[in-house]
Design an enzyme around this catalytic site. Sequence first.
Site, PDB file in Angstrom:
ATOM      1  N   CYS A   1       0.817  -1.221   0.000  1.00 17.33           N
ATOM      2  CA  CYS A   1       0.000   0.000   0.000  1.00 17.33           C
ATOM      3  C   CYS A   1       0.846   1.264   0.000  1.00 17.33           C
ATOM      4  CB  CYS A   1      -0.927   0.011   1.207  1.00 17.33           C
ATOM      5  SG  CYS A   1      -1.972  -1.436   1.238  1.00 17.33           S
TER       6      CYS A   1
ATOM      7  N   HIS B   1      -4.074   6.939   1.380  1.00 24.46           N
ATOM      8  CA  HIS B   1      -4.292   5.617   0.781  1.00 24.46           C
ATOM      9  C   HIS B   1      -5.735   5.204   1.052  1.00 24.46           C
ATOM     10  CE1 HIS B   1      -4.087   1.475  -0.181  1.00 24.46           C
ATOM     11  NE2 HIS B   1      -4.056   1.055   1.073  1.00 24.46           N
TER      12      HIS B   1
ATOM     13  N   ASN C   1      -9.964  -0.909  -2.295  1.00 22.30           N
ATOM     14  CA  ASN C   1      -8.551  -0.684  -2.004  1.00 22.30           C
ATOM     15  C   ASN C   1      -7.715  -1.247  -3.153  1.00 22.30           C
ATOM     16  OD1 ASN C   1      -5.924  -0.790  -1.079  1.00 22.30           O
ATOM     17  ND2 ASN C   1      -6.416  -1.682   0.916  1.00 22.30           N
TER      18      ASN C   1
END
Length: 348
Positions: A114, A275, A305
């Site tokens: 991430c 994020h 995501n």
Amino acid sequence: MTRTRIAGIGMYVPQNVVSNDALASVMDTSDEWIQERTGIRERRYATRFEDTTTTMGVAAAKVAMERANVSPSDIDFVIFATLSPDYYFPGCGVLAQRLLGLKEIGALDIRNQCSGFIYALSVADQFIKTGMYKNILLMASETHSYGLDFSTRGRNVSVIFGDGAGAVVLQPSTDGRGILSTHLHSDGSEAEMLSMINPGFHAGKFVAAKKPKTPQQPFGGLFITKDLVENDDVYPYMDGQLVFKKAIVKLPEVIMEALNASNYRPSDIHLLIPHQANLRINQMVQHALRLRDDQVYNNIQKFGNTTAASIPIALCEAWENGRVQDHDLVCLAAFGSGFTWGSALLKW
Ligand SMILES: CC(C)(COP(=O)(O)OP(=O)(O)OC[C@H]1O[C@@H](n2cnc3c(N)ncnc32)[C@H](O)[C@@H]1OP(=O)(O)O)[C@@H](O)C(=O)NCCC(=O)NCCS
């Protein structure tokens, strides 16, 4: 002073929109549960046998290159960030180099999950500031949907992730705009708490329970075993609550680190692009920093995501929607598997 600026940005998301209800048709979950816990309404899944992490990264790169007004022959370095590469090796960097017809330039693969985009941006920043490269193409792309566990057992992970790509072209600038600073961190003490360790070359070294049953052979046989496949032990694992708790501490911390480095306060931020892991995490970060709604950009509702790709996708969408203007103070921040986390502060 030379800084690194984003000269062009692009994104690519596959056409296939997958609703929460569609997931509820294959596993025990519900639209209500997913929206309440994560904010996600839908995500995109790659077109099977057509899109790959590399092709999606390349599609985003073409947009970024056009917007930066550069051609393949101008690119002097490639960076590719992903946790879902087409091949175990070689990495997507060279596959993208081939597809784009780039010169025999360096191609670097970044695997910081991430935080991949922030890590990659930081690396690119050093190369540009030292004068080594003038046009770095950075792609971040993920194809989660090909490898998740879509049974009820994998539901806490599978409902979160989506596929897509973002890309930027980075160039030197001397007008004060560009990256002001980047801040990278890691703590591997709980590396397995958000991980996909199989297939891997670990041989059970760090987690005794994961020691492969060795077949009757003197060499090899420790990478992919029948056991792994038969026990379905080839999927990502996540301790969601632990990740959540860490993220809501580390994200505000690393954002403040970036602001302090340039003597700014949270109120100075025009747009924070965190994020996109969970809308609830981002809301808590917003609250901790006392930011207004218009200072934070979220699009996890539409895309889930997308790991390394989430920040460039959100940044691209924000820029396309006029939410990022010249000279705006933009803050990017990520937290994820590793654990790794980081931030970047830029003058757009
Ligand atoms: C994953 C996450 C949404 C789960 O939410 P949570 O409130 O922590 O949920 P838990 O894992 O504690 O599970 C609570 C219950 O919901 C169930 N559950 C988990 N996933 C589910 C799903 N998709 N649908 C329905 N129920 C689900 C669990 O089985 C559990 O049931 P039980 O109480 O009967 O045992 C949340 O922990 C999270 O977002 N964590 C951060 C993840 C993250 O940021 N990851 C990426 C970092 S890059």
